[in-house]
Motif scaffolding. Structure first.
Motif, PDB file in Angstrom:
ATOM      1  N   GLU A 152       0.312  -4.130   5.622  1.00 20.02           N
ATOM      2  CA  GLU A 152      -0.258  -4.136   4.274  1.00 20.02           C
ATOM      3  C   GLU A 152       0.459  -3.133   3.378  1.00 20.02           C
ATOM      4  O   GLU A 152       0.746  -3.409   2.210  1.00 20.02           O
ATOM      5  CB  GLU A 152      -1.754  -3.850   4.336  1.00 20.02           C
ATOM      6  N   GLU A 155       3.755  -4.587   2.398  1.00 17.77           N
ATOM      7  CA  GLU A 155       3.577  -5.623   1.367  1.00 17.77           C
ATOM      8  C   GLU A 155       3.433  -4.975  -0.013  1.00 17.77           C
ATOM      9  O   GLU A 155       4.015  -5.447  -0.993  1.00 17.77           O
ATOM     10  CB  GLU A 155       2.333  -6.465   1.675  1.00 17.77           C
ATOM     11  N   VAL A 156       2.637  -3.894  -0.082  1.00 15.20           N
ATOM     12  CA  VAL A 156       2.439  -3.191  -1.352  1.00 15.20           C
ATOM     13  C   VAL A 156       3.773  -2.644  -1.858  1.00 15.20           C
ATOM     14  O   VAL A 156       4.132  -2.796  -3.031  1.00 15.20           O
ATOM     15  CB  VAL A 156       1.420  -2.038  -1.192  1.00 15.20           C
ATOM     16  N   TYR A 159       6.007  -5.404  -3.040  1.00 12.02           N
ATOM     17  CA  TYR A 159       5.551  -5.949  -4.326  1.00 12.02           C
ATOM     18  C   TYR A 159       5.974  -5.030  -5.465  1.00 12.02           C
ATOM     19  O   TYR A 159       6.383  -5.498  -6.533  1.00 12.02           O
ATOM     20  CB  TYR A 159       4.033  -6.134  -4.333  1.00 12.02           C
ATOM     21  N   THR A 329      -3.159  -7.959  -0.858  1.00  8.78           N
ATOM     22  CA  THR A 329      -1.850  -8.360  -0.334  1.00  8.78           C
ATOM     23  C   THR A 329      -1.623  -9.853  -0.539  1.00  8.78           C
ATOM     24  O   THR A 329      -0.564 -10.293  -1.000  1.00  8.78           O
ATOM     25  CB  THR A 329      -1.748  -8.014   1.161  1.00  8.78           C
ATOM     26  N   ARG A 333       1.075 -11.925  -3.058  1.00  9.41           N
ATOM     27  CA  ARG A 333       1.981 -12.958  -2.537  1.00  9.41           C
ATOM     28  C   ARG A 333       1.840 -14.249  -3.351  1.00  9.41           C
ATOM     29  O   ARG A 333       2.829 -14.887  -3.702  1.00  9.41           O
ATOM     30  CB  ARG A 333       1.668 -13.208  -1.060  1.00  9.41           C
TER      31      ARG A 333
END
Length: 499
Positions: A152, A155-156, A159, A329, A333
């Motif tokens: 997670e 992912e952050v 991003y 998350t 996406r």
């Protein structure tokens, strides 16, 4: 023994691979900016000081921006006093290096291309940094092992790299803000009036608040049986369908009042939600659909509705027990992959907080969840609608209309929300108190009581109230809507309705 897996090819001499950069492009851009200060306007919106690989180049760029901001000319002469004590510049020849940068006027032609390349290479370096952090955390088992948490976090971080350079979160000039306001007015004009945000598909609701706006957290609450999931599903469908229709009419997505929608359903499965939407569009009750009580004509209507909805940009995630971190998350996406413009969460109390918040108390956990949803709305610059339960205190009052204090764990939810809506259907409560049907032996009072109930039922039948209890952008109040219970559909109430 098998060979160890290499995560990155190591150079032959064992040194770390060089990070991507182009010092010549950096030097050429700085030279161009000093020759023609007007170029600063083109590059400063996207290019920051830390995008330069060479630190001294970053400091020169920052000094140029500072002088231009003061309406002063930025050239080697005006910049010289600012770098008299810069040891790194001395190693490059001192102030003469500034003059050397302006040596090639050819750089003026490709200044924007140089800026774009410097920016792209900075993103690649940031990406490498994320990769290195991932590797270091994954191989470090000295602390508690939490692979899902690391995923997670990654992912952050990814991003943030993907969104790097946008104007989100930056200070905007009044000119930029004015252009945004004009664009919103243009959207409202193209929509036929009222709507500057994402449409709800309900004219009476749109006229009250101008649609759903980016960065807003909307809490939609109600007691069981009021139809809050139905209303949220209706609004999600209307927004997605409007995007398709605007596209067919040649209106670009950025000017459309529709949006691709992500619907996080923690209570109902994807097929149950799809059944509701099919029921609404085909006019066949969802109960009859589930039980197969349909005629050939009904089935043809169903097939037609299904064909029309096949390309609907409505994405349903029915994963149960999502944490707020996992939901964010997945939303990022979907924003990246499907360009969603609206998020619905059904419902807030079924989300889970972090392990730490869960171990403390439920109020703190709900506070973390509502704050996380608001941050998500701001981060992705889109409206987030979260459904919420109400406490049983509503049932103890004679007037069953909800109030802000009825929100369960209400403090943080009310505080974080930009808008709070309540769905109220008097019909539900009137139907539940139906008196015994009077017979031949009953007195006049029994007949009168039942007649009064019939009148109350007739008045309340098919009518719902959307109570806007909080709105940061405008007035509070009530909007009356039509509700067809058989197909769980909300729509605008006719103007001549007597109530």
């Amino acid at each position: 023994m098998p060979e160890p897996i290499r995560l990155m090819p190591a150079p032959a001499d064992g040194a770390a691979p060089a990070l991507p950069h182009n010092l010549e492009a950096e030097a050429a851009l700085l030279g161009a900016l000093m020759i023609d200060n007007r170029l600063v306007e083109d590059v400063q919106i996207k290019l920051r000081t830390d995008h330069f690989h060479e630190p001294v180049h970053g400091r020169i760029y920052e000094a140029i921006l500072r002088l231009v901001d003061r309406n002063m000319i930025a050239n080697p002469v005006t910049l010289k006093p600012m770098f008299d004590g810069d040891e790194e510049l001395k190693g490059r020849g001192g102030p003469a290096y500034l003059a050397q940068l302006t040596g090639s006027g050819a750089a003026l032609i490709g200044a924007r291309d140089f800026a774009a390349q410097i920016y792209d290479l900075a993103l690649l370096r940031a990406l490498i940094g994320v990769g290195r952090d991932m590797v270091e955390k994954a191989v470090d088992t000295s602390e508690s092992v939490d692979p899902k948490g690391q995923i997670e976090e990654a992912e952050v971080a990814l991003y943030r790299v993907a969104e790097e350079g946008g104007e989100q979160g930056s200070v905007k000039s009044f000119g930029q803000a004015t252009r945004m306001a004009v664009e919103q007015a243009e959207r409202a004009l193209n929509s036929g009036g009222h709507v500057s945000g994402i449409t709800t598909g309900l004219d009476s609701v749109n006229s009250k608040m101008g649609g759903l706006h980016g960065s807003d957290l909307i809490i939609l609450a109600g007691r069981p049986g009021m139809g809050k999931t139905s209303l949220a599903t209706n609004i999600a469908f209307n927004a997605a369908r409007r995007l398709i229709r605007d596209k067919e009419d040649g209106i670009p997505a950025e000017k459309s009042v529709g949006a691709a929608v992500a619907f996080f359903s923690l209570e109902m499965s994807a097929d149950q939600l799809a059944t509701r939407i099919l029921s609404e569009q085909s006019g066949i009750s969802s109960e009859n659909l589930r039980m197969g009580k349909i005629s050939q004509v009904d089935f043809r209507n169903l097939a037609r509705a299904a064909a029309e909805l096949e390309s609907l940009p409505l994405y349903i995630d029915d994963t149960p027990g999502l944490t707020i971190a996992a939901l964010r998350t997945r939303a990022r996406r979907l924003k990246r992959q499907r360009n969603i413009g609206f998020i619905v969460v059904d419902y807030l109390q079924l989300l889970q907080g972090s392990a730490k918040a869960s171990g403390e108390n439920r109020v703190q956990e709900i506070s973390e969840i509502s704050r996380g949803l608001k941050q998500l709305a701001k981060e992705l610059s889109l409206p987030v609608m979260a459904l919420s339960q109400l406490s049983r205190a509503v049932e103890q009052r004679e007037d069953k209309r909800p109030q802000l204090s009825d929100l369960r764990e209400s403090g943080s939810i009310e505080q974080d929300a930009d808008m709070v809506w309540f769905v109220y259907r008097e019909e539900y409560y009137v139907a539940s108190r139906e008196p015994k049907r009077p017979g031949d032996g009953d007195d006049a009072k029994a007949f009168e009581t039942h007649d009064q109930w019939m009148r109350d039922m007739e008045r309340a039948f098919g009518v719902a109230e959307l109570i806007i209890a909080k709105q940061r952008h405008g007035a509070t109040g009530k909007v009356k809507l039509k509700f067809e219970n058989r197909i769980t559909k909300f729509s605008d109430l006719a103007d001549d309705y007597p109530g």
